[in-house]
Write a protein that holds these residues in place. Structure first.
Motif, PDB file in Angstrom:
ATOM      1  N   GLN A  86      83.452  30.169  58.318  1.00  0.00           N
ATOM      2  CA  GLN A  86      82.727  31.501  58.648  1.00  0.00           C
ATOM      3  C   GLN A  86      81.999  31.817  57.846  1.00  0.00           C
ATOM      4  O   GLN A  86      80.802  32.662  58.406  1.00  0.00           O
ATOM      5  CB  GLN A  86      84.188  32.700  58.304  1.00  0.00           C
ATOM      6  CG  GLN A  86      84.156  33.938  58.010  1.00  0.00           C
ATOM      7  CD  GLN A  86      83.451  33.932  59.919  1.00  0.00           C
ATOM      8  OE1 GLN A  86      84.577  34.135  60.257  1.00  0.00           O
ATOM      9  NE2 GLN A  86      82.080  35.154  60.171  1.00  0.00           N
ATOM     10  N   ILE A  87      81.348  31.336  56.390  1.00  0.00           N
ATOM     11  CA  ILE A  87      80.537  31.490  55.937  1.00  0.00           C
ATOM     12  C   ILE A  87      79.240  30.889  56.561  1.00  0.00           C
ATOM     13  O   ILE A  87      78.246  31.748  56.552  1.00  0.00           O
ATOM     14  CB  ILE A  87      80.525  30.884  54.642  1.00  0.00           C
ATOM     15  CG1 ILE A  87      81.621  31.897  53.325  1.00  0.00           C
ATOM     16  CG2 ILE A  87      79.396  30.684  53.478  1.00  0.00           C
ATOM     17  CD1 ILE A  87      81.740  31.144  52.598  1.00  0.00           C
ATOM     18  N   GLY A  88      79.535  29.568  57.217  1.00  0.00           N
ATOM     19  CA  GLY A  88      78.507  29.061  57.804  1.00  0.00           C
ATOM     20  C   GLY A  88      78.128  29.730  58.986  1.00  0.00           C
ATOM     21  O   GLY A  88      76.623  29.837  59.424  1.00  0.00           O
ATOM     22  N   LEU A  89      78.962  29.976  59.571  1.00  0.00           N
ATOM     23  CA  LEU A  89      78.595  31.249  61.180  1.00  0.00           C
ATOM     24  C   LEU A  89      77.919  32.451  60.954  1.00  0.00           C
ATOM     25  O   LEU A  89      77.041  32.363  61.267  1.00  0.00           O
ATOM     26  CB  LEU A  89      79.675  31.825  62.230  1.00  0.00           C
ATOM     27  CG  LEU A  89      80.264  30.040  62.796  1.00  0.00           C
ATOM     28  CD1 LEU A  89      81.870  30.194  63.028  1.00  0.00           C
ATOM     29  CD2 LEU A  89      79.630  29.554  63.575  1.00  0.00           C
ATOM     30  N   SER A  90      77.988  33.077  58.709  1.00  0.00           N
ATOM     31  CA  SER A  90      77.357  34.400  59.225  1.00  0.00           C
ATOM     32  C   SER A  90      76.049  33.858  58.657  1.00  0.00           C
ATOM     33  O   SER A  90      75.448  34.360  58.667  1.00  0.00           O
ATOM     34  CB  SER A  90      78.347  34.744  57.859  1.00  0.00           C
ATOM     35  OG  SER A  90      79.780  35.620  59.115  1.00  0.00           O
ATOM     36  N   THR A  91      76.101  33.087  58.047  1.00  0.00           N
ATOM     37  CA  THR A  91      74.638  31.861  57.436  1.00  0.00           C
ATOM     38  C   THR A  91      73.591  31.817  58.470  1.00  0.00           C
ATOM     39  O   THR A  91      72.579  32.261  58.032  1.00  0.00           O
ATOM     40  CB  THR A  91      75.432  31.025  56.677  1.00  0.00           C
ATOM     41  OG1 THR A  91      75.850  31.700  55.164  1.00  0.00           O
ATOM     42  CG2 THR A  91      73.392  30.786  54.901  1.00  0.00           C
ATOM     43  N   LYS A 142      77.375  27.177  48.678  1.00  0.00           N
ATOM     44  CA  LYS A 142      77.372  27.102  47.646  1.00  0.00           C
ATOM     45  C   LYS A 142      78.904  27.644  47.583  1.00  0.00           C
ATOM     46  O   LYS A 142      79.612  28.777  46.649  1.00  0.00           O
ATOM     47  CB  LYS A 142      76.920  28.858  47.011  1.00  0.00           C
ATOM     48  CG  LYS A 142      75.823  28.970  46.238  1.00  0.00           C
ATOM     49  CD  LYS A 142      75.243  29.656  45.583  1.00  0.00           C
ATOM     50  CE  LYS A 142      73.770  29.810  45.661  1.00  0.00           C
ATOM     51  NZ  LYS A 142      73.267  28.469  45.492  1.00  0.00           N
ATOM     52  N   PHE A 143      80.579  27.194  48.223  1.00  0.00           N
ATOM     53  CA  PHE A 143      81.361  27.202  48.561  1.00  0.00           C
ATOM     54  C   PHE A 143      82.452  26.445  47.682  1.00  0.00           C
ATOM     55  O   PHE A 143      83.777  27.231  47.039  1.00  0.00           O
ATOM     56  CB  PHE A 143      81.617  26.539  49.894  1.00  0.00           C
ATOM     57  CG  PHE A 143      83.200  26.817  50.390  1.00  0.00           C
ATOM     58  CD1 PHE A 143      83.634  28.003  50.972  1.00  0.00           C
ATOM     59  CD2 PHE A 143      83.978  26.136  50.070  1.00  0.00           C
ATOM     60  CE1 PHE A 143      84.719  28.942  51.572  1.00  0.00           C
ATOM     61  CE2 PHE A 143      85.491  26.296  50.445  1.00  0.00           C
ATOM     62  CZ  PHE A 143      85.691  27.742  51.387  1.00  0.00           C
ATOM     63  N   ASN A 144      81.572  25.364  47.129  1.00  0.00           N
ATOM     64  CA  ASN A 144      82.478  24.749  45.947  1.00  0.00           C
ATOM     65  C   ASN A 144      81.084  23.911  45.736  1.00  0.00           C
ATOM     66  O   ASN A 144      80.306  23.264  45.848  1.00  0.00           O
ATOM     67  CB  ASN A 144      83.588  24.422  45.976  1.00  0.00           C
ATOM     68  CG  ASN A 144      83.775  23.383  47.137  1.00  0.00           C
ATOM     69  OD1 ASN A 144      83.410  22.035  47.186  1.00  0.00           O
ATOM     70  ND2 ASN A 144      85.097  22.815  47.581  1.00  0.00           N
ATOM     71  N   VAL A 201      71.901  22.977  62.574  1.00  0.00           N
ATOM     72  CA  VAL A 201      71.510  23.903  61.361  1.00  0.00           C
ATOM     73  C   VAL A 201      69.561  23.603  61.778  1.00  0.00           C
ATOM     74  O   VAL A 201      69.369  23.203  61.708  1.00  0.00           O
ATOM     75  CB  VAL A 201      71.714  24.575  61.024  1.00  0.00           C
ATOM     76  CG1 VAL A 201      72.806  25.313  61.538  1.00  0.00           C
ATOM     77  CG2 VAL A 201      71.894  24.409  59.042  1.00  0.00           C
ATOM     78  N   ASN A 202      68.779  24.772  61.693  1.00  0.00           N
ATOM     79  CA  ASN A 202      67.063  23.920  61.807  1.00  0.00           C
ATOM     80  C   ASN A 202      66.950  23.083  62.393  1.00  0.00           C
ATOM     81  O   ASN A 202      65.811  22.723  61.612  1.00  0.00           O
ATOM     82  CB  ASN A 202      66.823  24.634  59.926  1.00  0.00           C
ATOM     83  CG  ASN A 202      67.992  25.817  59.189  1.00  0.00           C
ATOM     84  OD1 ASN A 202      67.658  26.914  60.016  1.00  0.00           O
ATOM     85  ND2 ASN A 202      67.896  25.668  58.070  1.00  0.00           N
TER      86      ASN A 202
END
Length: 117
Positions: free
Chosen positions: A62-67, A44-46, A92-93
């Motif tokens: 930063q959002i990705g690392l936090s998520t 949901k960044f854009n 990831v996953n």
């Protein structure tokens, strides 16, 4: 682009992400860039799936690392082209991923296309 330069870029890039070191990650990207990824709208960044400046790219990472706090990439192969390289890895996953990097004269990514299985 040589195989040696491509492997060096890939090893440092994977290592920076695995260390969750945002400054080291960002060192791989040029100030002026185009970065395309299907994860951009997923996080949901854009809605466009494209980031065109380094500040936004840093916020996105930063959002990705936090998520994904357990984010860990596993490198499988590096392909070499003309001023480009492709990093094939597990993302990831456990998702298989491949990213096409077009580098500038300083060896930084100026255009990136991300692909996921």
């Amino acid at each position: 682009m040589t195989q040696e330069k491509a492997l060096h870029f890939a090893d440092e890039w994977i290592g920076a992400f695995n260390a969750h070191d945002l400054a080291a990650i960002m060192a791989h990207y040029a100030d002026e860039l185009e970065f395309y990824s299907p994860f951009i709208p997923l996080l949901k960044f854009n809605e466009t799936g494209c980031i065109t400046n380094k500040g936004d790219l840093e916020r996105y990472f930063q959002i990705g690392l936090s998520t994904y706090p357990d984010l860990h990439f596993t490198l499988h192969h590096v392909f070499v082209g003309v001023h480009t390289l492709v990093i094939y890895y597990t993302s990831v996953n456990g998702r298989l991923a491949s990213e096409v990097f077009q580098l500038n004269e300083r060896g930084q990514a100026q255009r990136v296309f991300c692909h996921y299985a």
